[in-house]
Write an enzyme that holds these catalytic residues in place. Structure first.
Site, short mmCIF file in Angstrom:
data_model
loop_
_atom_site.label_atom_id
_atom_site.label_comp_id
_atom_site.label_asym_id
_atom_site.label_seq_id
_atom_site.Cartn_x
_atom_site.Cartn_y
_atom_site.Cartn_z
N LYS A 72 0.93 -1.15 0.02
CA LYS A 72 0.08 0.12 -0.07
C LYS A 72 0.70 1.24 0.18
O LYS A 72 0.69 2.37 -0.73
CB LYS A 72 -1.00 0.00 1.37
N ASP A 95 -11.57 2.37 3.71
CA ASP A 95 -11.84 0.74 3.36
C ASP A 95 -13.34 0.52 3.38
O ASP A 95 -13.87 -0.50 2.74
CB ASP A 95 -11.31 -0.15 4.50
N GLN A 153 -5.04 -1.83 9.31
CA GLN A 153 -4.76 -3.36 8.68
C GLN A 153 -5.50 -4.24 9.69
O GLN A 153 -4.93 -4.44 11.00
CB GLN A 153 -3.30 -3.21 8.56
#
Ligand code: NDP
Length: 282
Positions: free
Chosen positions: A51, A118, A95
């Protein structure tokens, strides 16, 4: 026909890069993504590194926050609250998975929905169900872009999604429904799974089992999107679909690797830019 998520995601990243370059030329603030990694899960470390690299490629700033697995839930919430009010941060990503002593739902609920790149915050999930503009989970969003790139019209089509997770199965089902497909969501309790899958014009495999879907599950000419990331008996990366067994009967298929996977990170960048533009009123 093989749908190369890798090529498509490279093209999209180049477009995102152009958008960021324009901001730079205009001396505007540069979008920033904050990524929180808790603990030393190896797979998570790889995802986070990828990322970070992707951000660098398009010119988005990234802020990596690493914390020991022993961090308390409260400390983690405090970090997120600081990022929520940090004007320079457009996207916040925690994460997953988190260590067992931390409640993931509580953590995700603290993220400002406008920075929730997200798309996991309940407010964004609700908006997805209500057909309202929202930050959409990256993997499902990426699959819709792939279908778009092959000019596939979902209207009236039978879509079977196997897997009902919050991050893949449910949101991609909603996105297909928005496009007027007839959507079936199958899972581990589904009876006659083969027959259900054989109805599909579009089969989306998201079960996490190596080469689970062979040709007995697939209608001739179907489009197959393979979300799974697994290791086969030789420890080689493979999807949920037995690619070699089905490749002659499908019309389109995403390979693993280089199919759905690369799109996920690209959609994260896209969401970060969207969040930036919304915050900046652009
Ligand atoms: P989950 O483990 O959360 O969900 C798996 C789903 O598959 C569940 O709904 C489960 O049903 C269903 N399932 C399991 N076994 C069967 C079976 N025998 N028959 C029918 N359904 C079954 O997985 P995720 O959605 O998080 O991920 C799925 C896969 O996609 C994994 O391989 C993961 O690594 C990969 N992935 C890839 C991404 C990418 O970017 N390419 C992003 C995210 C995930 P039930 O609910 O009844 O238990």
């Amino acid at each position: 026909m093989i749908i190369s998520g890798k090529d498509i995601s490279t093209q999209l990243k180049d477009k995102l890069k152009e958008r960021v370059e324009i901001l730079k030329k205009e001396n505007k603030r540069i979008p920033k993504l904050a990524v929180i990694l808790v603990g030393d899960n190896q797979a998570s470390q790889v995802y986070v590194r990828n990322k970070e690299r992707a951000c660098q490629y398009v010119g988005i700033q990234s802020q990596m926050i690493n914390r020991e697995a022993s961090i308390s839930e409260k400390e983690l919430i405090d970090i997120i609250r600081q990022l929520n009010v940090d004007e320079s941060v457009d996207g916040i990503l925690v994460q997953l998975p988190l260590p067992k002593h931390i409640n993931e739902d509580r953590i995700l609920n603290v993220i400002d929905p406008l920075k929730d790149v997200d798309g996991f915050h309940p407010s964004n999930v609700a908006k997805l169900f209500l057909n309202q503009k929202a930050l959409t989970p990256c993997t499902p969003k990426g699959m819709m872009v792939l279908l778009d790139k092959i000019n596939y019209d979902l209207e009236g089509k039978e879509v079977v999604v196997v897997g009902r997770s919050h991050i893949v199965g449910k949101p991609v089902s909603m996105l297909c429904l928005q496009k007027n497909a007839t959507v079936t969501i199958a899972h581990s309790h589904t009876k006659n799974l083969k027959e259900v899958c054989k109805r599909a014009d579009v089969l989306i495999g998201a079960v996490g089992k190596a080469k689970f879907f062979n040709r007995n599950y697939i209608k001739k000419g179907a489009v197959v999107l393979d979300v799974g990331i697994n290791r086969d008996e030789n420890n080689k990366l493979c999807g949920d679909v037995d690619f070699d067994d089905v490749k002659d009967i499908v019309s389109y298929i995403t390979p693993v690797p280089n199919g759905v996977g690369p799109m996920t990170i690209t959609m994260l960048l896209s969401n970060t830019l969207d969040a930036y533009e919304q915050r900046e009123g652009l």
